[in-house]
Design a protein around this motif. Structure first.
Motif, PDB file in Angstrom:
ATOM      1  N   ILE A  60       0.853  -1.193   0.000  1.00  0.00           N
ATOM      2  CA  ILE A  60       0.000   0.000   0.000  1.00  0.00           C
ATOM      3  C   ILE A  60       0.891   1.246   0.000  1.00  0.00           C
ATOM      4  O   ILE A  60       1.794   1.371   0.826  1.00  0.00           O
ATOM      5  N   LEU A  61       0.601   2.144  -0.948  1.00  0.00           N
ATOM      6  CA  LEU A  61       1.393   3.376  -1.029  1.00  0.00           C
ATOM      7  C   LEU A  61       0.647   4.561  -0.437  1.00  0.00           C
ATOM      8  O   LEU A  61       1.222   5.429   0.180  1.00  0.00           O
ATOM      9  N   GLU A  62      -0.670   4.574  -0.656  1.00  0.00           N
ATOM     10  CA  GLU A  62      -1.443   5.736  -0.214  1.00  0.00           C
ATOM     11  C   GLU A  62      -2.916   5.374  -0.117  1.00  0.00           C
ATOM     12  O   GLU A  62      -3.384   4.483  -0.831  1.00  0.00           O
ATOM     13  N   GLU A  63      -3.613   6.057   0.801  1.00  0.00           N
ATOM     14  CA  GLU A  63      -5.060   5.835   0.913  1.00  0.00           C
ATOM     15  C   GLU A  63      -5.755   7.184   0.855  1.00  0.00           C
ATOM     16  O   GLU A  63      -5.269   8.153   1.436  1.00  0.00           O
ATOM     17  N   ARG A  64      -6.859   7.246   0.111  1.00  0.00           N
ATOM     18  CA  ARG A  64      -7.602   8.502   0.012  1.00  0.00           C
ATOM     19  C   ARG A  64      -9.038   8.226   0.421  1.00  0.00           C
ATOM     20  O   ARG A  64      -9.742   7.459  -0.254  1.00  0.00           O
ATOM     21  N   ASP A  65      -9.427   8.871   1.520  1.00  0.00           N
ATOM     22  CA  ASP A  65     -10.765   8.611   2.046  1.00  0.00           C
ATOM     23  C   ASP A  65     -11.731   9.710   1.592  1.00  0.00           C
ATOM     24  O   ASP A  65     -11.909  10.717   2.277  1.00  0.00           O
ATOM     25  N   TYR A  66     -12.324   9.490   0.415  1.00  0.00           N
ATOM     26  CA  TYR A  66     -13.312  10.457  -0.083  1.00  0.00           C
ATOM     27  C   TYR A  66     -14.698  10.160   0.488  1.00  0.00           C
ATOM     28  O   TYR A  66     -15.690  10.657  -0.015  1.00  0.00           O
ATOM     29  N   ILE A  67     -14.739   9.297   1.502  1.00  0.00           N
ATOM     30  CA  ILE A  67     -16.042   9.056   2.147  1.00  0.00           C
ATOM     31  C   ILE A  67     -16.158  10.032   3.318  1.00  0.00           C
ATOM     32  O   ILE A  67     -17.153  10.754   3.444  1.00  0.00           O
ATOM     33  N   THR A  68     -15.091  10.086   4.116  1.00  0.00           N
ATOM     34  CA  THR A  68     -15.052  11.081   5.197  1.00  0.00           C
ATOM     35  C   THR A  68     -14.895  12.476   4.582  1.00  0.00           C
ATOM     36  O   THR A  68     -15.534  13.426   5.029  1.00  0.00           O
ATOM     37  N   ASN A  69     -14.024  12.552   3.568  1.00  0.00           N
ATOM     38  CA  ASN A  69     -13.787  13.853   2.912  1.00  0.00           C
ATOM     39  C   ASN A  69     -14.400  13.836   1.517  1.00  0.00           C
ATOM     40  O   ASN A  69     -13.684  13.674   0.523  1.00  0.00           O
ATOM     41  N   THR A  70     -15.726  13.976   1.475  1.00  0.00           N
ATOM     42  CA  THR A  70     -16.427  13.950   0.183  1.00  0.00           C
ATOM     43  C   THR A  70     -15.867  15.036  -0.738  1.00  0.00           C
ATOM     44  O   THR A  70     -15.605  16.155  -0.289  1.00  0.00           O
ATOM     45  N   LYS A  71     -15.674  14.687  -2.027  1.00  0.00           N
ATOM     46  CA  LYS A  71     -15.166  15.679  -2.982  1.00  0.00           C
ATOM     47  C   LYS A  71     -16.233  16.746  -3.232  1.00  0.00           C
ATOM     48  O   LYS A  71     -17.437  16.432  -3.132  1.00  0.00           O
ATOM     49  N   PRO A  72     -15.845  17.966  -3.618  1.00  0.00           N
ATOM     50  CA  PRO A  72     -16.843  19.019  -3.868  1.00  0.00           C
ATOM     51  C   PRO A  72     -17.910  18.598  -4.891  1.00  0.00           C
ATOM     52  O   PRO A  72     -19.062  19.020  -4.813  1.00  0.00           O
ATOM     53  N   SER A  73     -17.522  17.702  -5.812  1.00  0.00           N
ATOM     54  CA  SER A  73     -18.494  17.230  -6.815  1.00  0.00           C
ATOM     55  C   SER A  73     -19.612  16.405  -6.177  1.00  0.00           C
ATOM     56  O   SER A  73     -20.690  16.254  -6.733  1.00  0.00           O
ATOM     57  N   GLY A  74     -19.330  15.853  -4.984  1.00  0.00           N
ATOM     58  CA  GLY A  74     -20.283  14.946  -4.326  1.00  0.00           C
ATOM     59  C   GLY A  74     -19.758  13.513  -4.343  1.00  0.00           C
ATOM     60  O   GLY A  74     -20.377  12.591  -3.811  1.00  0.00           O
ATOM     61  N   TYR A  75     -18.572  13.323  -4.966  1.00  0.00           N
ATOM     62  CA  TYR A  75     -17.988  11.981  -5.117  1.00  0.00           C
ATOM     63  C   TYR A  75     -17.579  11.387  -3.768  1.00  0.00           C
ATOM     64  O   TYR A  75     -16.906  12.041  -2.978  1.00  0.00           O
ATOM     65  N   ARG A  76     -18.024  10.144  -3.511  1.00  0.00           N
ATOM     66  CA  ARG A  76     -17.621   9.410  -2.306  1.00  0.00           C
ATOM     67  C   ARG A  76     -17.092   8.043  -2.703  1.00  0.00           C
ATOM     68  O   ARG A  76     -17.715   7.349  -3.514  1.00  0.00           O
ATOM     69  N   SER A  77     -15.981   7.676  -2.133  1.00  0.00           N
ATOM     70  CA  SER A  77     -15.359   6.378  -2.415  1.00  0.00           C
ATOM     71  C   SER A  77     -14.076   6.309  -1.598  1.00  0.00           C
ATOM     72  O   SER A  77     -13.561   7.349  -1.181  1.00  0.00           O
ATOM     73  N   TYR A  78     -13.575   5.107  -1.356  1.00  0.00           N
ATOM     74  CA  TYR A  78     -12.310   4.962  -0.632  1.00  0.00           C
ATOM     75  C   TYR A  78     -11.290   4.405  -1.616  1.00  0.00           C
ATOM     76  O   TYR A  78     -11.527   3.371  -2.238  1.00  0.00           O
ATOM     77  N   HIS A  79     -10.181   5.124  -1.784  1.00  0.00           N
ATOM     78  CA  HIS A  79      -9.174   4.688  -2.755  1.00  0.00           C
ATOM     79  C   HIS A  79      -7.915   4.194  -2.051  1.00  0.00           C
ATOM     80  O   HIS A  79      -7.452   4.825  -1.102  1.00  0.00           O
ATOM     81  N   LEU A  85     -26.726  17.147  -9.491  1.00  0.00           N
ATOM     82  CA  LEU A  85     -25.864  16.013  -9.126  1.00  0.00           C
ATOM     83  C   LEU A  85     -25.502  16.056  -7.644  1.00  0.00           C
ATOM     84  O   LEU A  85     -25.406  15.012  -6.992  1.00  0.00           O
ATOM     85  N   ILE A  86     -25.324  17.258  -7.130  1.00  0.00           N
ATOM     86  CA  ILE A  86     -25.019  17.375  -5.690  1.00  0.00           C
ATOM     87  C   ILE A  86     -26.234  16.904  -4.883  1.00  0.00           C
ATOM     88  O   ILE A  86     -26.101  16.191  -3.890  1.00  0.00           O
ATOM     89  N   ASN A  87     -27.446  17.258  -5.351  1.00  0.00           N
ATOM     90  CA  ASN A  87     -28.664  16.756  -4.679  1.00  0.00           C
ATOM     91  C   ASN A  87     -28.716  15.231  -4.743  1.00  0.00           C
ATOM     92  O   ASN A  87     -29.087  14.571  -3.773  1.00  0.00           O
ATOM     93  N   CYS A  88     -28.355  14.694  -5.922  1.00  0.00           N
ATOM     94  CA  CYS A  88     -28.371  13.224  -6.076  1.00  0.00           C
ATOM     95  C   CYS A  88     -27.354  12.585  -5.136  1.00  0.00           C
ATOM     96  O   CYS A  88     -27.613  11.520  -4.555  1.00  0.00           O
ATOM     97  N   ALA A  89     -26.175  13.232  -5.000  1.00  0.00           N
ATOM     98  CA  ALA A  89     -25.138  12.687  -4.095  1.00  0.00           C
ATOM     99  C   ALA A  89     -25.683  12.654  -2.670  1.00  0.00           C
ATOM    100  O   ALA A  89     -25.440  11.692  -1.927  1.00  0.00           O
ATOM    101  N   GLU A  90     -26.450  13.684  -2.312  1.00  0.00           N
ATOM    102  CA  GLU A  90     -27.046  13.733  -0.972  1.00  0.00           C
ATOM    103  C   GLU A  90     -28.072  12.613  -0.805  1.00  0.00           C
ATOM    104  O   GLU A  90     -28.130  11.956   0.231  1.00  0.00           O
ATOM    105  N   ALA A  91     -28.842  12.398  -1.890  1.00  0.00           N
ATOM    106  CA  ALA A  91     -29.847  11.317  -1.850  1.00  0.00           C
ATOM    107  C   ALA A  91     -29.153   9.961  -1.691  1.00  0.00           C
ATOM    108  O   ALA A  91     -29.610   9.097  -0.928  1.00  0.00           O
ATOM    109  N   ALA A  92     -28.022   9.781  -2.397  1.00  0.00           N
ATOM    110  CA  ALA A  92     -27.277   8.512  -2.290  1.00  0.00           C
ATOM    111  C   ALA A  92     -26.730   8.347  -0.871  1.00  0.00           C
ATOM    112  O   ALA A  92     -26.753   7.247  -0.305  1.00  0.00           O
TER     113      ALA A  92
END
Ligand code: 0O2
Length: 265
Positions: free
Chosen positions: A104-123, A176-183
């Motif tokens: 493992i080189l790096e981890e990016r937690d876009y679940i705790t730190n949601t991207k401004p686009s609304g993107y959530r995922s753990y990389h 899309l931001i509303n949809c991200a909130e719905a998700a």
């Protein structure tokens, strides 16, 4: 600038995606075989297309020589989970492999730190060893871990980004931001009924296993018991199939097991 031989460049990445996908699928199967709930719902992989690699290299001013060093997601594996609670379990599974068949080189937690686009995922960015005809080398790969709801959003947003060449109109961005909130809300709602859903899935699996065992017993008893006895057994199976709870099915299986002992089958 170096002219790229795409076939040669992408081959190790294809191998990495195939190997990683297979290994993770085996872990999923193992959970199921052990009658356990798998925190992974599905595993897919892809090698980035040359056009996307060049787009990304252009966007980030990466020279051709540096593509393999600086584009981390030429090989990508995506793990989907039913519930947000499954994600830390999957992360632990990957951590357990760290220093063994991957690094493992790096981890990016876009679940705790949601991207401004609304993107959530753990990389998780990894280094993966490849043994090919050309010899040994290590390549970079990206593992994305997300729920089904996060994935639904990301796939839809990605296709819109593609449609609008990266410049999604403001109004659609807002939607899309509303949809991200719905998700996000959907993931939370699903979490509240997670135990119910997992219980139902466990019961269904248990029921399937019991029915399979019962059918095995019936097949073995078929040629050694009297016809009316077998008819009664078959009738009871049909009744239990539709109405039977787990306890009645277990009791029926035990009864057949006793019969099998008596008849020596
Ligand atoms: P593809 O077609 O999926 O391969 P950057 O491009 O700078 O945002 P970086 O630094 O390479 O991304 O790493 P990051 O942020 O971890 O993102 C890598 C991948 O995550 C992206 O690859 C996407 O797959 C996904 N991703 C990141 N942000 C978003 C987003 O806002 N929306 C969606 N739908 N996916 C995202 P690629 O190369 O962009 O695309």
């Amino acid at each position: 600038m170096e002219i790229l031989n795409w076939k040669e460049l992408l081959y190790p990445y294809e191998q990495a995606v195939a190997e990683l996908t297979l290994k993770l699928e085996y872990t999923m199967t193992e959970y199921k075989k052990l009658g356990m709930y798998s925190p992974m719902e599905s595993v897919t992989g892809r090698v980035k297309k040359p056009s996307s690699i060049l787009d990304k290299a252009n966007k980030k001013s990466i020279t051709h020589e540096k593509i393999e060093e600086e584009i981390e997601d030429i090989a990508g594996v995506r793990i989907l989970c039913q519930f947000v609670e499954d994600i830390p379990k999957v992360i632990s599974l990957i951590h357990r492999r760290d220093g063994r068949d991957l690094t493992i080189l790096e981890e990016r937690d876009y679940i705790t730190n949601t991207k401004p686009s609304g993107y959530r995922s753990y990389h998780i960015i990894i280094k993966y060893p490849i043994n090919s005809v050309a010899g040994y080398r290590e390549i970079l790969a990206e593992i994305q871990i997300r729920t089904l709801a996060m994935n639904f959003w990301a796939v839809t947003e990605h296709s819109l980004k593609y449609k609008y060449s990266g410049n999604i109109p403001k109004e659609i961005k807002e939607r899309l931001i509303n949809c991200a909130e719905a998700a996000f809300n959907m993931d939370n709602e699903m979490s509240t009924i997670r135990n119910e859903i997992m219980y139902a899935q466990r019961i269904n699996k248990l029921k399937d296993n019991l029915i399979a065992d019962i059918i095995d017993y019936i097949q073995n008893l078929y040629f050694v018991t009297k016809l009316d006895e077998m008819e009664a057994v078959n009738k009871q199976l049909v009744d239990l199939w539709s109405n039977g709870d787990i306890e009645s099915l277990k009791a029926f299986k035990d009864k057949l097991s006793e019969m099998a002992k008596v008849y020596g089958v």
